[in-house]
Every structure is written in C-alpha cells, then in structure tokens.
Design a protein around this motif. Structure first.
Motif, PDB file in Angstrom:
ATOM      1  N   LEU A 163      32.587  33.869  48.988  1.00 16.43           N
ATOM      2  CA  LEU A 163      31.424  33.914  48.104  1.00 16.43           C
ATOM      3  C   LEU A 163      31.838  33.628  46.672  1.00 16.43           C
ATOM      4  O   LEU A 163      31.176  32.848  45.963  1.00 16.43           O
ATOM      5  CB  LEU A 163      30.754  35.287  48.195  1.00 16.43           C
ATOM      6  N   VAL A 164      32.939  34.219  46.250  1.00 12.88           N
ATOM      7  CA  VAL A 164      33.462  33.960  44.900  1.00 12.88           C
ATOM      8  C   VAL A 164      33.861  32.488  44.754  1.00 12.88           C
ATOM      9  O   VAL A 164      33.560  31.841  43.743  1.00 12.88           O
ATOM     10  CB  VAL A 164      34.662  34.883  44.600  1.00 12.88           C
ATOM     11  N   ASN A 177      32.274  29.826  42.205  1.00 14.56           N
ATOM     12  CA  ASN A 177      33.155  29.142  41.266  1.00 14.56           C
ATOM     13  C   ASN A 177      32.984  27.624  41.348  1.00 14.56           C
ATOM     14  O   ASN A 177      32.995  26.923  40.329  1.00 14.56           O
ATOM     15  CB  ASN A 177      34.613  29.523  41.531  1.00 14.56           C
ATOM     16  N   HIS A 178      32.847  27.100  42.571  1.00 11.57           N
ATOM     17  CA  HIS A 178      32.600  25.665  42.728  1.00 11.57           C
ATOM     18  C   HIS A 178      31.276  25.264  42.076  1.00 11.57           C
ATOM     19  O   HIS A 178      31.173  24.212  41.432  1.00 11.57           O
ATOM     20  CB  HIS A 178      32.582  25.288  44.213  1.00 11.57           C
ATOM     21  N   LEU A 179      30.267  26.090  42.239  1.00  8.35           N
ATOM     22  CA  LEU A 179      28.973  25.792  41.634  1.00  8.35           C
ATOM     23  C   LEU A 179      29.044  25.858  40.112  1.00  8.35           C
ATOM     24  O   LEU A 179      28.388  25.066  39.413  1.00  8.35           O
ATOM     25  CB  LEU A 179      27.919  26.773  42.162  1.00  8.35           C
ATOM     26  N   ILE A 180      29.834  26.792  39.593  1.00 10.92           N
ATOM     27  CA  ILE A 180      30.035  26.865  38.140  1.00 10.92           C
ATOM     28  C   ILE A 180      30.740  25.605  37.641  1.00 10.92           C
ATOM     29  O   ILE A 180      30.378  25.028  36.610  1.00 10.92           O
ATOM     30  CB  ILE A 180      30.829  28.129  37.769  1.00 10.92           C
ATOM     31  N   TRP A 206      32.949  24.303  52.996  1.00  8.31           N
ATOM     32  CA  TRP A 206      33.759  25.276  53.722  1.00  8.31           C
ATOM     33  C   TRP A 206      33.316  26.707  53.404  1.00  8.31           C
ATOM     34  O   TRP A 206      33.180  27.547  54.307  1.00  8.31           O
ATOM     35  CB  TRP A 206      35.234  25.097  53.383  1.00  8.31           C
ATOM     36  N   ALA A 207      33.060  26.995  52.138  1.00  8.49           N
ATOM     37  CA  ALA A 207      32.631  28.337  51.749  1.00  8.49           C
ATOM     38  C   ALA A 207      31.286  28.685  52.383  1.00  8.49           C
ATOM     39  O   ALA A 207      31.079  29.812  52.858  1.00  8.49           O
ATOM     40  CB  ALA A 207      32.549  28.442  50.228  1.00  8.49           C
ATOM     41  N   ALA A 218      34.699  34.782  35.542  1.00  6.93           N
ATOM     42  CA  ALA A 218      35.145  36.174  35.455  1.00  6.93           C
ATOM     43  C   ALA A 218      34.001  37.129  35.785  1.00  6.93           C
ATOM     44  O   ALA A 218      34.201  38.153  36.450  1.00  6.93           O
ATOM     45  CB  ALA A 218      35.691  36.461  34.061  1.00  6.93           C
ATOM     46  N   LEU A 219      32.795  36.782  35.339  1.00  8.01           N
ATOM     47  CA  LEU A 219      31.637  37.617  35.640  1.00  8.01           C
ATOM     48  C   LEU A 219      31.328  37.618  37.137  1.00  8.01           C
ATOM     49  O   LEU A 219      30.917  38.641  37.698  1.00  8.01           O
ATOM     50  CB  LEU A 219      30.420  37.133  34.851  1.00  8.01           C
ATOM     51  N   VAL A 220      31.525  36.489  37.792  1.00 12.12           N
ATOM     52  CA  VAL A 220      31.300  36.402  39.238  1.00 12.12           C
ATOM     53  C   VAL A 220      32.264  37.329  39.972  1.00 12.12           C
ATOM     54  O   VAL A 220      31.860  38.115  40.842  1.00 12.12           O
ATOM     55  CB  VAL A 220      31.475  34.955  39.728  1.00 12.12           C
ATOM     56  N   VAL A 221      33.544  37.249  39.621  1.00  8.89           N
ATOM     57  CA  VAL A 221      34.542  38.106  40.260  1.00  8.89           C
ATOM     58  C   VAL A 221      34.226  39.579  40.001  1.00  8.89           C
ATOM     59  O   VAL A 221      34.275  40.412  40.915  1.00  8.89           O
ATOM     60  CB  VAL A 221      35.955  37.764  39.747  1.00  8.89           C
ATOM     61  N   GLY A 222      33.891  39.901  38.749  1.00  7.35           N
ATOM     62  CA  GLY A 222      33.575  41.281  38.404  1.00  7.35           C
ATOM     63  C   GLY A 222      32.340  41.793  39.115  1.00  7.35           C
ATOM     64  O   GLY A 222      32.295  42.944  39.563  1.00  7.35           O
ATOM     65  N   ALA A 223      31.317  40.938  39.238  1.00  6.50           N
ATOM     66  CA  ALA A 223      30.073  41.359  39.891  1.00  6.50           C
ATOM     67  C   ALA A 223      30.279  41.618  41.378  1.00  6.50           C
ATOM     68  O   ALA A 223      29.821  42.640  41.920  1.00  6.50           O
ATOM     69  CB  ALA A 223      28.997  40.298  39.684  1.00  6.50           C
TER      70      ALA A 223
END
Length: 206
Positions: free
Chosen positions: A83-84, A88-91, A108-109, A182-187
């Motif tokens: 999911l992360v 990240n790819h979309l970002i 793949w994700a 970083a916000l994605v990982v933190g969330a």
C-alpha cells in the motif's frame, strides 16, 4: 514468567491449609525463590475465601492460534508495505516532470492488495466474531505476542520516518514530494499502531 509445577503445587497446598499469602511469601522467599516468582505463584490463585483455592484464568497456546495469527499479521505486513509502495508510485506520478514512465510497480502493488486486503479483512472479521462469542480467546499467548510484535514494528517505522524527515530537513533535501511520502508512511504505520493498541487494551479489559 512461567511458574514451576512444584511451586504452583506448594502454593495451592499452602492456601488449602489456611496459610495466609504473607506467610507463604515469607516462607518461599526464605527458601530462595525470587520476589517475581513468589508474586507469580500467588497471583495464579484468586484471593477469595473459598477452599480449595480457585485458579485464575491463564494464557493459552495452540497450533491453531499460531497458524491463524501468523497468517493474519503476515498478510497485514505484506499488504501494508505494498500500500505504501502504491501510494509512493502515485506521488511520483503526481510530481512527474516527464521522466516517470514505469507502471510495473503500480500494477504489482494493486495485484498484491487485491489479494491481501480481502484476505486480511476476512481473517480479522472471523477472529472478531470468535472473540465476541468467547472473550477467553483474548488470553491467547500467540495472539498477544503477535500483536505486540506488530506494535513494535509500527512504532519502529514511525520513529524511523520521523528521523528521515528531520534528516532531510537538516540536509536540505526536504521537498514536498518527500514530505508526501513521509506522511504516507506515517499514516499507514500510525493507523496500524493505534488499531492494535486499542485491541490490546480491549483484551486487557476482557
């Protein structure tokens, strides 16, 4: 700490004989047992005026619990990672200046999430139903270990994410794209941490 059979048997017999808990603790301590061993031995029996002594509920361990919870938390970990990666790819695409072209990582994700998300939700709903029907299942030692390991992993990721943000800021590499990742990982890790922290508290209250 596991209480030895000899210590447990002695404590039960002493309580049955009408000895007070202070007397038992004094005798065990004088015989070389540690304070934690004495405390665990006494806490295994309910402090009620009933003979024989009433045992307290104990944690359980079973192969079934290991299989179910290892599968459930493994699927959660695998799905959370992808999911992360997907986000990240979309970002990267959102901040694309014309050089980003690969869509293999996105496909793949998505494929991983199509399998892991419903599997995790089904396993979780199944276990929630069993826990609601029989709260004694909260005492599964395997379940508690897996939950605490998940909390440990999520808190480690949160701390590492914070360190990365601070380092990027100090080194001058702090960008909006980096902040979004970083916000994605933190969330994701924060939601997992909060969910299972609540789960542990619910189990303690059961």
């Amino acid at each position: 700490m596991a209480v030895s059979k000899e210590l447990s048997r002695f404590t039960r017999d002493a309580l049955s004989a009408g000895k007070s808990r202070d007397e038992i603790a004094t005798a065990l301590t004088a015989s070389g047992w540690s304070a934690s061993e004495v405390s665990d031995a006494l806490s295994a029996w309910a402090d009620t005026p009933f003979a024989p002594p009433v045992p307290r509920p104990q944690s359980t361990v079973s192969a079934r619990d290991f299989f179910i919870y290892a599968l459930m938390f493994g699927v959660l970990l695998f799905g959370a990672i992808h999911l992360v990666l997907l986000l990240n790819h979309l970002i990267d695409r959102a901040f694309d200046d014309g050089g980003y072209r690969s869509s293999h990582g996105i496909r793949w994700a998505i494929a991983v999430l199509v399998v892991t998300a419903p599997t995790y939700l089904w396993l979780t709903a199944r276990e929630r139903g069993k826990l609601a029907a029989d709260p004694a299942l909260y005492r599964s030692a395997i379940r508690r270990w897996m939950t605490y390991l998940t909390l440990l992993g999520a808190s480690g990721v949160l701390l590492g994410d914070l360190v990365s943000v601070i380092y990027a800021f100090l080194s001058g590499d702090f960008t909006l794209q980096f902040l979004a990742k970083a916000l994605v990982v933190g969330a994701v890790s924060g939601l997992i941490f909060l969910y299972y922290l609540g789960d542990i508290r619910k189990g303690d209250a059961a």
